[in-house]
Scaffold this motif. Structure first.
Motif: not given
Length: 217
Positions: A11-13, A31-35, A84-87
């Motif tokens: 849930k923290s993701n 996925e909380a790997f990067s931004d 990959e897409i910038s959030e």
């Protein structure tokens, strides 16, 4: 206890999407790997997140990629969804060569059918995103991969890498030399066609169903 701890940790993701990424003002599962958001990682998360769909915004996580899909009718990049897409900015990851770079695209989007088996809402496939339905966006992405990742000399899928295929440590990848074919991508495209045909059948789109059943075969 471990089962519940796993869900609580995940849930923290859950993140709030910036409107530049998704204008619907929603939350999504990251996925909380990067931004960056990663197409392949998101698809794999959906395989277990679907069982917690009442608490995890899984469909919104998919919509992020549809909103960032390239719409350029008649051009080679039409239907492109970046790996990959910038959030933060919604910009595609920078690759030398853009959509044509072997690492620029992940496997086709095949998670919609598996989620439908849980939520059962056929109208999901007809949801309008920037003038196209979800089904039309999946079809457009399939066509992009077929158009840009087919080897001219033999008609097989290639022009990619193990990293782009989601199989980062596959021993046969040529590290973007664009010289070899990949069973991985051929199988992934067949899988995508299989599910597109099933989706089309559910909503009574017999023309699309027939086309993608043939693609699958």
């Amino acid at each position: 206890e471990l089962y519940n701890a796993a869900w609580d940790s995940h849930k923290s993701n859950i993140r709030k999407a910036r409107t530049v990424l998704n204008p619907e003002d929603v939350y999504y599962v990251d996925e909380a790997f990067s931004d960056m958001i990663f197409a392949w990682d998101t698809l794999l998360m959906m395989m277990f997140d679907k069982y917690g769909m009442h608490q995890f915004p899984t469909l919104q996580a998919m919509d992020n990629f549809y909103y960032c899909q390239t719409d350029n009718p008649g051009q080679p990049d039409d239907g492109f969804i970046a790996r990959e897409i910038s959030e933060i900015t919604a910009e595609n990851a920078s690759y030398n060569g853009g959509y044509d770079h072997p690492k620029s695209v992940n496997p086709p989007l095949w998670a919609e059918w598996q989620q439908y088996q849980i939520h059962g809402d056929k109208t999901r496939f007809s949801k309008d995103i920037k003038g196209k339905t979800v089904l039309e966006r999946i079809v457009s992405h399939f066509d992009f991969i077929k158009r840009t990742r087919t080897m001219e000399e033999n008609g097989l899928y290639g022009k990619t890498s193990g990293l782009a295929n989601g199989l980062d440590n596959t021993p046969n990848q040529d590290w973007s030399a664009k010289e070899q074919t990949y069973n991985d991508l051929s199988i992934q495209q067949a899988q995508s066609a299989y599910y597109i045909a099933k989706i089309a059948h559910e909503i009574g789109d017999t023309e699309t169903e027939a086309r993608f059943q043939k693609e699958y075969e």
